[in-house]
Design an enzyme around this catalytic site. Structure first.
Site, PDB file in Angstrom:
ATOM      1  N   ARG A  47       0.831  -1.160  -0.164  1.00 20.76           N
ATOM      2  CA  ARG A  47       0.050   0.087  -0.093  1.00 20.76           C
ATOM      3  C   ARG A  47       0.910   1.283   0.062  1.00 20.76           C
ATOM      4  O   ARG A  47       2.281   1.068  -0.103  1.00 20.76           O
ATOM      5  CB  ARG A  47      -0.857   0.111   1.215  1.00 20.76           C
ATOM      6  CG  ARG A  47      -0.497  -0.601   2.668  1.00 20.76           C
ATOM      7  CD  ARG A  47       0.381   0.279   3.216  1.00 20.76           C
ATOM      8  NE  ARG A  47       0.294   1.744   3.335  1.00 20.76           N
ATOM      9  CZ  ARG A  47       1.138   2.573   3.501  1.00 20.76           C
ATOM     10  NH1 ARG A  47       2.465   1.975   3.552  1.00 20.76           N
ATOM     11  NH2 ARG A  47       1.072   3.695   3.439  1.00 20.76           N
ATOM     12  N   GLY A  48       0.225   2.371  -0.520  1.00 19.67           N
ATOM     13  CA  GLY A  48       1.165   3.505  -0.120  1.00 19.67           C
ATOM     14  C   GLY A  48       0.983   3.897  -1.822  1.00 19.67           C
ATOM     15  O   GLY A  48       1.540   2.946  -2.695  1.00 19.67           O
ATOM     16  N   ALA A  49       0.515   5.216  -2.288  1.00 20.81           N
ATOM     17  CA  ALA A  49       0.452   5.641  -3.551  1.00 20.81           C
ATOM     18  C   ALA A  49       1.489   5.032  -4.550  1.00 20.81           C
ATOM     19  O   ALA A  49       1.495   4.436  -5.370  1.00 20.81           O
ATOM     20  CB  ALA A  49       0.132   6.977  -3.830  1.00 20.81           C
ATOM     21  N   ARG A  90      -7.792  -0.325  -6.474  1.00 29.55           N
ATOM     22  CA  ARG A  90      -8.097   0.903  -5.522  1.00 29.55           C
ATOM     23  C   ARG A  90      -7.951   2.030  -6.324  1.00 29.55           C
ATOM     24  O   ARG A  90      -7.489   2.347  -7.457  1.00 29.55           O
ATOM     25  CB  ARG A  90      -6.631   0.846  -4.579  1.00 29.55           C
ATOM     26  CG  ARG A  90      -6.792  -0.352  -3.635  1.00 29.55           C
ATOM     27  CD  ARG A  90      -5.815   0.106  -2.339  1.00 29.55           C
ATOM     28  NE  ARG A  90      -6.069   0.951  -1.624  1.00 29.55           N
ATOM     29  CZ  ARG A  90      -5.399   1.551  -0.537  1.00 29.55           C
ATOM     30  NH1 ARG A  90      -3.986   1.299  -0.325  1.00 29.55           N
ATOM     31  NH2 ARG A  90      -6.054   2.367   0.443  1.00 29.55           N
ATOM     32  N   GLN A 195      -1.844   2.338   9.912  1.00 26.45           N
ATOM     33  CA  GLN A 195      -0.673   2.431   9.113  1.00 26.45           C
ATOM     34  C   GLN A 195       0.534   3.156  10.034  1.00 26.45           C
ATOM     35  O   GLN A 195       1.719   2.947  10.139  1.00 26.45           O
ATOM     36  CB  GLN A 195      -0.864   3.291   8.020  1.00 26.45           C
ATOM     37  CG  GLN A 195      -1.476   2.403   6.819  1.00 26.45           C
ATOM     38  CD  GLN A 195      -3.159   2.652   6.863  1.00 26.45           C
ATOM     39  OE1 GLN A 195      -3.570   3.041   7.952  1.00 26.45           O
ATOM     40  NE2 GLN A 195      -3.657   2.511   5.598  1.00 26.45           N
ATOM     41  N   ASP A 236      -2.288  10.932  -1.936  1.00 26.47           N
ATOM     42  CA  ASP A 236      -2.485   9.864  -2.977  1.00 26.47           C
ATOM     43  C   ASP A 236      -3.204  10.224  -4.378  1.00 26.47           C
ATOM     44  O   ASP A 236      -2.970   9.709  -5.367  1.00 26.47           O
ATOM     45  CB  ASP A 236      -3.654   9.257  -2.447  1.00 26.47           C
ATOM     46  CG  ASP A 236      -3.375   8.152  -1.251  1.00 26.47           C
ATOM     47  OD1 ASP A 236      -3.235   8.731  -0.046  1.00 26.47           O
ATOM     48  OD2 ASP A 236      -2.999   6.951  -1.311  1.00 26.47           O
ATOM     49  N   ASN A 246      -5.492  12.380   0.946  1.00 22.71           N
ATOM     50  CA  ASN A 246      -4.579  11.609   1.479  1.00 22.71           C
ATOM     51  C   ASN A 246      -5.156  10.681   2.677  1.00 22.71           C
ATOM     52  O   ASN A 246      -6.618  11.070   2.607  1.00 22.71           O
ATOM     53  CB  ASN A 246      -3.406  12.588   2.219  1.00 22.71           C
ATOM     54  CG  ASN A 246      -2.265  11.645   2.441  1.00 22.71           C
ATOM     55  OD1 ASN A 246      -1.790  11.009   1.997  1.00 22.71           O
ATOM     56  ND2 ASN A 246      -1.903  11.747   3.898  1.00 22.71           N
ATOM     57  N   LYS A 247      -4.663   9.980   3.334  1.00 20.98           N
ATOM     58  CA  LYS A 247      -5.128   9.221   4.457  1.00 20.98           C
ATOM     59  C   LYS A 247      -6.232   9.957   5.261  1.00 20.98           C
ATOM     60  O   LYS A 247      -5.927  11.147   5.660  1.00 20.98           O
ATOM     61  CB  LYS A 247      -4.180   8.610   5.269  1.00 20.98           C
ATOM     62  CG  LYS A 247      -4.633   7.600   6.354  1.00 20.98           C
ATOM     63  CD  LYS A 247      -5.492   6.426   5.634  1.00 20.98           C
ATOM     64  CE  LYS A 247      -4.901   5.657   4.620  1.00 20.98           C
ATOM     65  NZ  LYS A 247      -5.800   5.057   3.631  1.00 20.98           N
TER      66      LYS A 247
END
Ligand SMILES: CSC[C@H]1O[C@H](OP(=O)(O)O)[C@H](O)[C@@H]1O
Length: 353
Positions: A47-49, A90, A195, A236, A246-247
């Site tokens: 995970r993570g853009a 996603r 995370q 993201d 973003n998150k």
């Protein structure tokens, strides 16, 4: 001290660090098929853009190896289908679509299927290598902005394991540690997937960075009680006007930064910009499984059947962002003008963006 890596390509095999198992288990899994890659992205094993984009690129190249046709036209149709399939894993991180489109464009340069397959893999490797260099440059730029500031807050994990290496928001801390530059990082745990608690704390400890864990709800009090001097986060998807997805919880921190008059920085490679959309209202926000909120370690913590809203991201309006730190330089308001100016300059230099 070692900066952890989450994606490895050894020339034949793709292995990823299973981020769902961290911090207690450091387990690398081999992804052999495009389906393996889809599942790894969907289930947040990776995970993570930027990391999602890199892994999807390898997934497309792996999938292409299995298409047994000599017709370039048929092969291009297969690739188009595979791109749609991986894109559906996603929706929010634009790096996924950016990487897949970059590979799909390469196929049009091929004169036969074998050459197309080689071009796909070569481009995936290039994206992987470029991202590591980009993140290092983001870290360098971030260090200049954080000059004289030690206590910094962050959310989620925009770190080395969310990218090829170094990370975006966490890059200055890894580079700083290499150079004996001390930071006192406050990591928000980042419910509901944690995370921050599971990944950022673990990752920064690998680099001997001083990190303190707080719950998301402690952010305002911590900024006041500990004298936080800046907030730095990942991204993201960044719209043409600078609005940034973003998150979930990032928007909260941006509002707090404004209230406490401290800088709020977004760190992201230019592959995170989406100039197809004018502002943040058009950014698709992923909603995930309600059990991420109603359950903990598989056990319900809320009454069964409870109604849930579980957006995995939020959008911070560009007015709340002090600067966007990219590998090509630092962007400040007027974001609409300065983002297009920075990207136009890169295109003029023939750089891939
Ligand atoms: C450099 S990572 C960017 C971004 O991706 C993370 O989301 P997720 O953990 O759901 O993939 C988070 O929003 C990071 O800031």
């Amino acid at each position: 001290m070692s900066i952890p890596l989450s994606i490895k390509w050894n020339g034949q095999q793709l292995t990823i660090l299973d981020q769902q198992k961290l911090p207690h288990l450091i387990e690398y899994v081999t992804l052999e098929t495009i389906e393996d890659v889809y599942e790894a992205i969907f289930s947040l094993k990776v995970r993570g853009a930027p990391a999602i984009g890199i892994t999807a690129a390898y997934g497309l190249a792996l999938g292409a190896q299995r298409h047994e046709t000599v017709s370039l036209g048929a092969f291009q149709q297969y690739i188009k289908k595979d791109v749609s399939y991986l894109n559906a894993s996603r929706p929010t991180a634009v790096n996924l679509a950016w990487a897949l489109n970059r590979l799909q464009d390469k196929v049009s340069e091929a004169t036969n299927v074998e050459q197309a397959k080689q071009l796909l893999l070569a481009e995936a490797i290039k994206i992987h290598e470029e991202d590591e260099a980009s993140c290092r440059r983001i870290g360098e730029h971030a260090l200049t902005l954080l000059e004289g500031r030690t206590k910094v807050m962050t959310i989620c994990n925009a770190g080395s394991i969310a990218t090829a290496k170094y990370g975006t928001a966490l890059a200055p801390f890894h580079l700083g540690s290499e150079r004996g530059r001390h930071f006192d990082v406050y990591a928000c745990e980042t419910r509901p997937v944690y995370q921050g608690a599971r990944l950022t704390v673990w990752e920064l400890q690998q680099s001997n960075v001083d990190v303190t864990l707080i719950t998301d709800s402690m952010a305002a009090h911590t900024i006041k009680a500990k004298g936080i001097e800046a907030i730095i986060v990942g991204a993201d998807r960044i719209a043409a006007n600078g609005d940034t997805a973003n998150k979930i919880g990032t928007f909260n921190l941006a509002l707090l930064a404004k209230a406490f008059n401290i800088p709020f920085y977004v760190a992201a490679p230019v592959s995170t910009f989406d100039l197809e959309i004018e502002d943040g209202t058009a950014i698709p926000i992923e909603e995930r499984n309600p059990e991420e909120i109603t359950h903990m370690n598989g056990r319900p913590i809320a009454p069964l059947g409870t109604k849930v809203f579980n957006p995995a991201f939020d959008v911070t309006p560009s007015q709340l962002i002090t600067a966007i730190i990219t590998e090509k330089g630092i962007i400040t308001a007027d974001y609409q003008k300065n983002i297009s100016r920075l990207l136009a300059a890169s295109i003029r230099k023939g750089e891939k963006i």
